[in-house]
Design a protein around this motif. Structure first.
Motif, PDB file in Angstrom:
ATOM      1  N   LEU A  23      -8.364  -2.970 -14.567  1.00  0.00           N
ATOM      2  CA  LEU A  23      -7.286  -2.087 -14.105  1.00  0.00           C
ATOM      3  C   LEU A  23      -7.763  -0.641 -14.031  1.00  0.00           C
ATOM      4  N   ARG A  24      -8.633  -0.252 -14.956  1.00  0.00           N
ATOM      5  CA  ARG A  24      -9.215   1.092 -14.901  1.00  0.00           C
ATOM      6  C   ARG A  24      -9.983   1.289 -13.598  1.00  0.00           C
ATOM      7  N   ARG A  25     -10.763   0.286 -13.221  1.00  0.00           N
ATOM      8  CA  ARG A  25     -11.546   0.365 -11.986  1.00  0.00           C
ATOM      9  C   ARG A  25     -10.624   0.444 -10.768  1.00  0.00           C
ATOM     10  N   ILE A  26      -9.512  -0.296 -10.794  1.00  0.00           N
ATOM     11  CA  ILE A  26      -8.556  -0.235  -9.689  1.00  0.00           C
ATOM     12  C   ILE A  26      -7.981   1.171  -9.565  1.00  0.00           C
ATOM     13  N   ALA A  27      -7.604   1.772 -10.707  1.00  0.00           N
ATOM     14  CA  ALA A  27      -7.048   3.124 -10.676  1.00  0.00           C
ATOM     15  C   ALA A  27      -8.052   4.109 -10.088  1.00  0.00           C
ATOM     16  N   ILE A  28      -9.323   3.945 -10.452  1.00  0.00           N
ATOM     17  CA  ILE A  28     -10.361   4.832  -9.918  1.00  0.00           C
ATOM     18  C   ILE A  28     -10.564   4.591  -8.423  1.00  0.00           C
ATOM     19  N   ASP A  29     -10.684   3.318  -8.048  1.00  0.00           N
ATOM     20  CA  ASP A  29     -10.955   2.991  -6.646  1.00  0.00           C
ATOM     21  C   ASP A  29      -9.831   3.436  -5.715  1.00  0.00           C
ATOM     22  N   HIS A  30      -8.588   3.400  -6.203  1.00  0.00           N
ATOM     23  CA  HIS A  30      -7.438   3.755  -5.363  1.00  0.00           C
ATOM     24  C   HIS A  30      -6.946   5.177  -5.626  1.00  0.00           C
ATOM     25  N   ASP A  31      -7.708   5.926  -6.426  1.00  0.00           N
ATOM     26  CA  ASP A  31      -7.376   7.327  -6.705  1.00  0.00           C
ATOM     27  C   ASP A  31      -5.936   7.460  -7.205  1.00  0.00           C
ATOM     28  N   LEU A  32      -5.587   6.635  -8.188  1.00  0.00           N
ATOM     29  CA  LEU A  32      -4.233   6.626  -8.725  1.00  0.00           C
ATOM     30  C   LEU A  32      -4.117   7.543  -9.935  1.00  0.00           C
ATOM     31  N   PRO A  78       0.828  -1.215   0.000  1.00  0.00           N
ATOM     32  CA  PRO A  78       0.000   0.000   0.000  1.00  0.00           C
ATOM     33  C   PRO A  78       0.861   1.263   0.000  1.00  0.00           C
ATOM     34  N   GLY A  79       0.201   2.395  -0.289  1.00  0.00           N
ATOM     35  CA  GLY A  79       0.884   3.677  -0.159  1.00  0.00           C
ATOM     36  C   GLY A  79       1.223   4.361  -1.458  1.00  0.00           C
ATOM     37  N   GLY A  80       1.084   3.682  -2.600  1.00  0.00           N
ATOM     38  CA  GLY A  80       1.399   4.301  -3.884  1.00  0.00           C
ATOM     39  C   GLY A  80       0.297   5.235  -4.343  1.00  0.00           C
ATOM     40  N   ASN A  81       0.667   6.159  -5.232  1.00  0.00           N
ATOM     41  CA  ASN A  81      -0.354   7.090  -5.745  1.00  0.00           C
ATOM     42  C   ASN A  81      -0.304   7.260  -7.259  1.00  0.00           C
ATOM     43  N   ARG A  82       0.581   6.485  -7.950  1.00  0.00           N
ATOM     44  CA  ARG A  82       0.645   6.597  -9.395  1.00  0.00           C
ATOM     45  C   ARG A  82       0.906   5.234 -10.021  1.00  0.00           C
ATOM     46  N   LEU A  83       0.243   4.968 -11.151  1.00  0.00           N
ATOM     47  CA  LEU A  83       0.402   3.723 -11.878  1.00  0.00           C
ATOM     48  C   LEU A  83       1.070   4.014 -13.220  1.00  0.00           C
ATOM     49  N   VAL A  84       2.231   3.431 -13.431  1.00  0.00           N
ATOM     50  CA  VAL A  84       2.972   3.592 -14.676  1.00  0.00           C
ATOM     51  C   VAL A  84       2.728   2.356 -15.539  1.00  0.00           C
ATOM     52  N   LEU A  85       2.265   2.570 -16.762  1.00  0.00           N
ATOM     53  CA  LEU A  85       1.865   1.479 -17.649  1.00  0.00           C
ATOM     54  C   LEU A  85       2.817   1.363 -18.836  1.00  0.00           C
ATOM     55  N   ASP A  86       3.111   0.130 -19.204  1.00  0.00           N
ATOM     56  CA  ASP A  86       3.932  -0.152 -20.391  1.00  0.00           C
ATOM     57  C   ASP A  86       3.435  -1.468 -20.958  1.00  0.00           C
ATOM     58  N   SER A  87       2.507  -1.381 -21.924  1.00  0.00           N
ATOM     59  CA  SER A  87       1.853  -2.592 -22.404  1.00  0.00           C
ATOM     60  C   SER A  87       1.354  -2.417 -23.834  1.00  0.00           C
ATOM     61  N   PRO A  88       1.448  -3.482 -24.649  1.00  0.00           N
ATOM     62  CA  PRO A  88       0.885  -3.438 -26.002  1.00  0.00           C
ATOM     63  C   PRO A  88      -0.617  -3.677 -26.024  1.00  0.00           C
ATOM     64  N   GLY A  89      -1.195  -3.982 -24.866  1.00  0.00           N
ATOM     65  CA  GLY A  89      -2.631  -4.253 -24.795  1.00  0.00           C
ATOM     66  C   GLY A  89      -2.906  -5.692 -24.410  1.00  0.00           C
ATOM     67  N   GLY A  90      -4.114  -6.137 -24.726  1.00  0.00           N
ATOM     68  CA  GLY A  90      -4.505  -7.501 -24.373  1.00  0.00           C
ATOM     69  C   GLY A  90      -6.005  -7.599 -24.194  1.00  0.00           C
TER      70      GLY A  90
END
Length: 292
Positions: free
Chosen positions: A184-193, A164-176
């Motif tokens: 993952l979008r919902r996680i970013a919203i729920d954790h205010d990232l 716990p304790g992070g506030n930013r999500l760095v992404l590096d992906s071709p998709g999937g």
């Protein structure tokens, strides 16, 4: 009586055997314990780090005084029996050497444990060969690299719970998987990232990216868009309940909710599934995909 003759020659091997058993063996055990304890016991957190330090120090506080006392006793007995000072001096010299060796080993072991624990500030976990997570505690950054594959949402939730304790999500992906991208979008919203891209984020990765507030790009970053489709080359059967057009409309609505402009949405999915469109930084900023 002559002290040299007080003890038979058969006692000499037993004398050195006793030194090996009561002094050398405990010293070797303490050194080996330092090597064995240093790494495994610090992975779990602060409590295991403290336990590791105790396991390094406590056996020394118990065994070393006992082994030292035995060595001093052996040295004195040998001197009394044989009136020879050479062995006594050698044994007495061995004691401070052993203490110094164990002290250095203890310091090195504790430093190693503390260093490894500090390295947990950047934790890398690989739940699946197709993706990996990282957490930089100092920068409070989470990182996801690799394919947005099935199970990544579940695994990333577990990763967040453990770090716990992070506030930013760095992404590096071709998709999937678009479903996992939504997760993952919902996680970013729920954790205010906040979300950020330094390299490439395409297709389902963009859906995850749009869950962040704010959303930023590095100078070499690219966001890629294309039409939804199913690649049947790797599938034995069709997917009767999957409608790419419907799923695409669903994600267009999610993008609207994230503040993406209608003009951009009309163009975003024009590129065929086999190709990809990388808008410019200015286009992304104007459309509301990224935070100016």
């Amino acid at each position: 009586s002559n002290p040299v003759t007080d003890e038979s020659d058969s006692d000499i091997p037993r004398f050195w055997r006793d030194i090996g058993r009561d002094f050398l063996l405990p010293v070797f055990f303490l050194v080996a314990l330092d090597l064995l304890v240093a790494i495994p016991l610090v992975r779990g957190g602060q409590i295991t780090l403290i336990a590791g330090i105790i396991l390094v120090l406590l056996p020394k506080l118990i065994l070393l005084p006992w082994a030292g006392a035995r060595l001093l006793d052996f040295a004195e007995r040998h001197h009394l029996r044989y009136a020879m000072s050479g062995v006594k001096i050698s044994l007495l010299s061995a004691l401070p050497v052993a203490v110094l060796v164990l002290l250095v080993c203890a310091i090195e072991s504790i430093q190693t444990m503390v260093f490894i624990r500090q390295e947990q500030d950047r934790v890398v976990v690989i739940p699946d060969p197709k993706y990996l997570f990282a957490y930089d505690r100092e920068r409070r950054n989470y990182t996801i690299e690799g394919e947005i594959d099935f199970g990544i949402t579940r695994d990333f939730r577990a990763f967040l719970a453990g770090h716990p304790g992070g506030n930013r999500l760095v992404l590096d992906s071709p998709g999937g998987s678009i479903y996992e991208g939504r997760g993952l979008r919902r996680i970013a919203i729920d954790h205010d990232l906040a979300t950020h891209v330094d390299a490439t984020c395409s297709s389902a990765c963009v859906i995850a990216f749009l869950g962040g507030t704010p959303r930023t790009l590095g100078t070499e970053a690219r966001l890629g868009f294309h039409q939804y489709a199913v690649d049947y080359s790797n599938l034995r059967h069709e997917l009767p309940f999957y409608d790419p057009a419907s799923e695409q409309e669903h994600d267009i609505e999610l993008m609207r909710e994230s503040g993406v402009s209608e003009a951009f949405l009309e163009r975003a999915f024009h590129a065929p599934h086999s190709g990809i469109w990388y808008p410019s930084f200015a286009e992304l900023a104007e459309a509301g995909v990224i935070t100016p």
